[in-house]
Write a protein that holds these residues in place. Structure first.
Motif, PDB file in Angstrom:
ATOM      1  N   PRO A   9       0.831  -1.217   0.000  1.00 10.47           N
ATOM      2  CA  PRO A   9       0.000   0.000   0.000  1.00 10.47           C
ATOM      3  C   PRO A   9       0.857   1.256   0.000  1.00 10.47           C
ATOM      4  N   ARG A  10       0.408   2.278  -0.728  1.00  6.72           N
ATOM      5  CA  ARG A  10       1.088   3.578  -0.729  1.00  6.72           C
ATOM      6  C   ARG A  10       0.080   4.645  -0.334  1.00  6.72           C
ATOM      7  N   LEU A  11       0.329   5.279   0.811  1.00  3.19           N
ATOM      8  CA  LEU A  11      -0.555   6.340   1.311  1.00  3.19           C
ATOM      9  C   LEU A  11      -0.022   7.719   0.963  1.00  3.19           C
ATOM     10  N   ILE A  12       1.297   7.906   1.042  1.00  3.87           N
ATOM     11  CA  ILE A  12       1.919   9.199   0.742  1.00  3.87           C
ATOM     12  C   ILE A  12       2.341   9.171  -0.719  1.00  3.87           C
ATOM     13  N   ARG A  13       1.688   9.988  -1.522  1.00  6.43           N
ATOM     14  CA  ARG A  13       1.965   9.970  -2.960  1.00  6.43           C
ATOM     15  C   ARG A  13       3.150  10.852  -3.333  1.00  6.43           C
ATOM     16  N   ALA A  14       3.256  12.030  -2.712  1.00  3.29           N
ATOM     17  CA  ALA A  14       4.348  12.957  -3.041  1.00  3.29           C
ATOM     18  C   ALA A  14       4.615  13.874  -1.865  1.00  3.29           C
ATOM     19  N   ILE A  15       5.873  14.297  -1.721  1.00  2.48           N
ATOM     20  CA  ILE A  15       6.288  15.246  -0.690  1.00  2.48           C
ATOM     21  C   ILE A  15       6.977  16.412  -1.392  1.00  2.48           C
ATOM     22  N   GLY A  16       6.411  17.594  -1.258  1.00  4.18           N
ATOM     23  CA  GLY A  16       6.992  18.765  -1.909  1.00  4.18           C
ATOM     24  C   GLY A  16       7.075  18.620  -3.415  1.00  4.18           C
ATOM     25  N   GLY A  17       6.129  17.917  -4.022  1.00  2.63           N
ATOM     26  CA  GLY A  17       6.108  17.736  -5.464  1.00  2.63           C
ATOM     27  C   GLY A  17       6.921  16.559  -5.970  1.00  2.63           C
ATOM     28  N   LYS A  18       7.649  15.897  -5.099  1.00  4.37           N
ATOM     29  CA  LYS A  18       8.468  14.751  -5.497  1.00  4.37           C
ATOM     30  C   LYS A  18       7.694  13.468  -5.214  1.00  4.37           C
ATOM     31  N   GLU A  19       7.363  12.721  -6.272  1.00  2.00           N
ATOM     32  CA  GLU A  19       6.545  11.522  -6.127  1.00  2.00           C
ATOM     33  C   GLU A  19       7.355  10.378  -5.528  1.00  2.00           C
ATOM     34  N   LEU A  20       6.695   9.618  -4.646  1.00  2.00           N
ATOM     35  CA  LEU A  20       7.344   8.487  -4.003  1.00  2.00           C
ATOM     36  C   LEU A  20       7.151   7.214  -4.831  1.00  2.00           C
ATOM     37  N   LYS A  21       7.876   6.185  -4.453  1.00  2.00           N
ATOM     38  CA  LYS A  21       7.876   4.920  -5.197  1.00  2.00           C
ATOM     39  C   LYS A  21       6.489   4.278  -5.172  1.00  2.00           C
ATOM     40  N   SER A  22       6.103   3.708  -6.300  1.00  2.00           N
ATOM     41  CA  SER A  22       4.811   3.040  -6.417  1.00  2.00           C
ATOM     42  C   SER A  22       4.806   1.756  -5.607  1.00  2.00           C
ATOM     43  N   GLY A  23       3.622   1.379  -5.147  1.00  2.00           N
ATOM     44  CA  GLY A  23       3.476   0.130  -4.413  1.00  2.00           C
ATOM     45  C   GLY A  23       3.551  -1.094  -5.297  1.00  2.00           C
ATOM     46  N   ALA A  24       3.592  -0.888  -6.615  1.00  2.00           N
ATOM     47  CA  ALA A  24       3.686  -2.016  -7.546  1.00  2.00           C
ATOM     48  C   ALA A  24       5.126  -2.395  -7.850  1.00  2.00           C
ATOM     49  N   ALA A  25       6.095  -1.644  -7.336  1.00  2.00           N
ATOM     50  CA  ALA A  25       7.509  -1.969  -7.563  1.00  2.00           C
ATOM     51  C   ALA A  25       7.943  -3.026  -6.550  1.00  2.00           C
ATOM     52  N   VAL A  26       7.381  -4.222  -6.706  1.00  2.00           N
ATOM     53  CA  VAL A  26       7.572  -5.320  -5.755  1.00  2.00           C
ATOM     54  C   VAL A  26       7.722  -6.632  -6.521  1.00  2.00           C
ATOM     55  N   PRO A  27       8.213  -7.680  -5.859  1.00  2.00           N
ATOM     56  CA  PRO A  27       8.322  -8.978  -6.537  1.00  2.00           C
ATOM     57  C   PRO A  27       6.966  -9.635  -6.736  1.00  2.00           C
ATOM     58  N   ASP A  28       6.970 -10.725  -7.497  1.00  2.00           N
ATOM     59  CA  ASP A  28       5.736 -11.465  -7.758  1.00  2.00           C
ATOM     60  C   ASP A  28       5.361 -12.324  -6.556  1.00  2.00           C
ATOM     61  N   LEU A  29       4.084 -12.688  -6.493  1.00  2.00           N
ATOM     62  CA  LEU A  29       3.601 -13.588  -5.453  1.00  2.00           C
ATOM     63  C   LEU A  29       4.173 -14.992  -5.677  1.00  2.00           C
ATOM     64  N   PRO A  30       4.512 -15.701  -4.607  1.00  2.00           N
ATOM     65  CA  PRO A  30       5.105 -17.042  -4.752  1.00  2.00           C
ATOM     66  C   PRO A  30       4.057 -18.138  -4.884  1.00  2.00           C
ATOM     67  N   PHE A  31       3.074 -17.943  -5.758  1.00  2.00           N
ATOM     68  CA  PHE A  31       2.007 -18.922  -5.935  1.00  2.00           C
ATOM     69  C   PHE A  31       1.733 -19.131  -7.412  1.00  2.00           C
ATOM     70  N   ALA A  32       1.232 -20.305  -7.738  1.00  2.00           N
ATOM     71  CA  ALA A  32       0.876 -20.606  -9.121  1.00  2.00           C
ATOM     72  C   ALA A  32      -0.291 -19.715  -9.542  1.00  2.00           C
TER      73      ALA A  32
END
Length: 661
Positions: free
Chosen positions: A483-506
């Protein structure tokens, strides 16, 4: 008589001593005068500018001015926290001022009871000399004018206009944003940012909860200064606006929340207690994180009386508790999705049917199903659709707690997330290892505990944010979204919550569980009636849940119907929509809400509708015109001329031929 003798040598010697002393003293005096002259020349010529500045500093002084606190906005720029003008009354301590008498005089113009006056006298005595203390905030124009007119008669008293924090949406964002309050003695430190003299200014506020606290340094900004002319005692006599130093406003914090979705969540809960969290299934952005009932953060900014605070703190539905991240609850049947996932990964055939006759014996104990008459033979998909307890009792006993715990943790349960604000509780995802560490008196996992675990009861507890993450990861089907609650600070966007590894399931196992959730909202499913969106072909998948808060063996009806509020079961619902291309996922927990289908699913439906209708792509899909109805085969055109003339008079049934009308 003998004549006196004159010795000229003695006279000459005395004169010589005198002359030498005179020259010595004259030389010393000359050197002193020369040194004095040199020093005067140095002071008056070489260091002229320095002493001009020192002279000016004795005449002028700078008063610190708090900077405008940074704005907090939602994902679309709607202002959630800003600043507004504030007429305030200040009193500062000085030797020739009778503070108690001054406050008594001020009580004729602003509301100041005796208890308040006594507290202010104590505060003013503890404050450094000539540092003003706030006596009244948000004065009316009449009160402000009355004080200013009498300012010459009230030494040490100032009525000016500052800024105060304001939250336009009141309680809708209170738990997420938090609030600001006056600086306490405990907040001050000898070094670091909290040693800044601006903290002693009566108009300065510090963050106390949520975003206001977590990003306090970013929101503070840089203080300015007001140039004033002072007398010998340091009192202000005039203002030099040309010499003012402008303050720098704090940074703007942009949240991923959507003001309309968040407001709708608070509306649908009304007086009920619980939480709702919604995530974007593609990015992990948190669109809604609501806790109900809430409180008006503006009351904390102005200052709350002891009785008002006690009323909030002692209310049984606990409005001060953030139920979205701090409150933890058993997930109930919403957890059956994790038991199903663990079973699929363990090799359980989902098409093998398990019979449900309304309960099952395990050892010497009978475990009931929520449907007394039973569900009959159930596949895994049927069991998810009907929320069959017996099916998941059987599966959980077969695969054991550790496989279930691994699946639950992979989908976000039992974890805290870096959302930028404090207060998250991890809850409990039990396993055999957890029992050994946290239950030393009984460190063994008992087989019967697996049955309760499989249906989301027992030692298992989660929060609403974790359930929303679980639903979002299921809906995404591939990424272990954060989850990403803080989108940007002072106009600088933070990392997306989708920049993560894949789920370990079929992927096929995740798809199977998703299909089971889709079946829940189909005709015959436990959530069908309450989950119909009414938005064309856009459908919602979900899973209902009811979590016990007491043992039914202790008496009283199942679920707590008719019982006092604190004895009723919790209602839960997780969902995502659209089914064919998931965009939003959410969780709803209604504390003591009796049941997921009865109370939680309808709330989720209303909140989800707002998000779907605000999405431009989905709205265009919803607003597609209906297909034209099929026309019957072509016949004679109304009003057209027939190919062959017809004799109307001879036509059967015609009035001209004498037939019936």
């Amino acid at each position: 008589m003998a004549e006196p003798s004159i010795f000229f040598s003695e006279v000459n010697e005395r004169q010589g001593v005198f002359h030498r002393r005179m020259f010595l003293m004259g030389g010393i005096a000359g050197l002193g005068l020369a040194a004095l002259g040199a020093r005067l020349a140095h002071l008056q010529i070489i260091e002229t500018q320095r002493y001009e500045k020192m002279s000016a500093s004795n005449q002028f002084n700078f008063r610190l001015v708090p900077p405008p606190r940074g704005l907090i906005v939602d994902r679309n720029g709607a202002i959630l926290a800003s600043n507004r003008p504030n007429f305030r009354l200040l009193v500062s301590r000085d030797e020739d001022i009778d503070t108690a008498a001054t406050l008594k005089t001020l009580a004729n113009f602003v509301p100041l009871d005796e208890a308040r006056q006594a507290r202010l006298v104590k505060d003013i005595k503890q404050t450094p000399k000539r540092v003003p203390v706030s006596v009244a905030e948000d004065m009316t124009w009449e009160e402000f004018s009355a004080i200013n007119i009498r300012a010459p008669e009230l030494p040490g008293v100032t009525a000016d206009m500052g800024e105060v924090r304001v939250y336009p949406y009141g309680g809708a964002f209170a738990h997420v944003i938090g609030y600001v309050a006056k600086v306490n003695q405990e907040d001050l430190t000898p070094t670091g940012p909290n040693s800044d003299p601006i903290l002693l200014h009566p108009g300065f506020r510090i963050g106390r909860q949520g975003v206001e606290k977590a990003f306090d340094l970013d929101l503070r900004g840089k203080p300015g200064a007001r140039k004033v002319e002072v007398d010998a005692n340091g009192r202000e006599v005039s203002r030099d606006e040309a010499g003012d130093i402008a303050a720098t406003a704090g940074k703007t914090i942009q949240l991923s929340l959507d003001v309309d979705v968040q407001n709708r969540a608070l509306e649908v809960f009304g007086d009920e207690s619980g939480a709702a969290v919604m995530l974007d299934c593609r990015t992990g952005d948190v669109l809604c994180m609501s806790s109900a009932p809430s409180f008006d953060a503006n009351r904390f900014v102005r200052g709350m009386t002891g009785s008002e605070y006690r009323a909030l703190a002692n209310y049984e539905r606990r409005p001060l508790l953030d139920k979205a991240i701090t409150g933890t609850y058993p997930p109930g049947s919403t957890f059956k999705t994790m038991t199903a996932m663990a079973a699929l990964e363990a090799g359980v055939d989902p098409e093998v049917r398990i019979g449900c006759s309304g309960g099952m014996y395990f050892g010497n104990r009978y475990f009931h199903c929520h449907k007394r008459g039973g569900h009959g033979m159930q596949t895994m998909r049927d069991a998810l659709k009907n929320s069959c307890d017996v099916y998941f009792y059987t599966v959980a006993a077969r695969i054991g707690p550790d496989r279930i715990a691994r699946a639950a943790e992979a989908f976000g349960l039992g974890q805290t997330f870096d959302i930028g604000i404090p207060g998250q509780k991890k809850g409990v995802v039990p396993s055999t290892e957890w029992v050994r560490k946290h239950r030393p008196r009984d460190p063994k996992w008992h087989p019967g505990e697996s049955l309760s675990y499989g249906i989301g009861q027992g030692m298992l507890t989660v929060n609403a944010l974790q359930l929303a993450v679980m639903a979002a990861r299921l809906a995404n089907g591939r990424k272990a979204l954060n989850p990403r609650l803080i989108r940007a600070i002072g106009g600088k966007e933070l990392k997306s919550g989708a920049a993560v590894p894949d789920l370990p399931f079929a992927a096929e196992h995740i798809q199977y569980v998703r299909e089971g959730m889709a079946a829940v909202t189909e005709a015959g499913g436990t959530g069908y009636r309450a989950s119909q969106l009414g938005l064309g072909d856009i459908l919602m998948a979900g899973k209902t849940g009811t979590a016990q808060v007491r043992s039914y063996a202790k008496g009283g009806p199942r679920g707590g119907v008719g019982m006092p509020w604190r004895y009723r079961d919790h209602g839960l619902f997780i969902c995502f929509a659209p089914i064919d291309s998931p965009r939003y996922a959410m969780s709803v927990i209604v504390q003591h809400g009796l049941g997921g289908a009865v109370n939680a699913a309808p709330k989720a439906r209303e909140i989800m509708r707002v998000a779907l209708l605000k999405d431009p792509e989905l709205r265009s899909r919803i607003e597609q015109p209906l297909p034209m109805p099929e026309l019957p085969p072509e016949t004679e055109t109304e009003g057209g001329v027939p190919d062959d003339p017809i004799d109307v008079a001879a036509a059967p049934g015609s009035t001209a031929a004498g037939g019936p009308t």
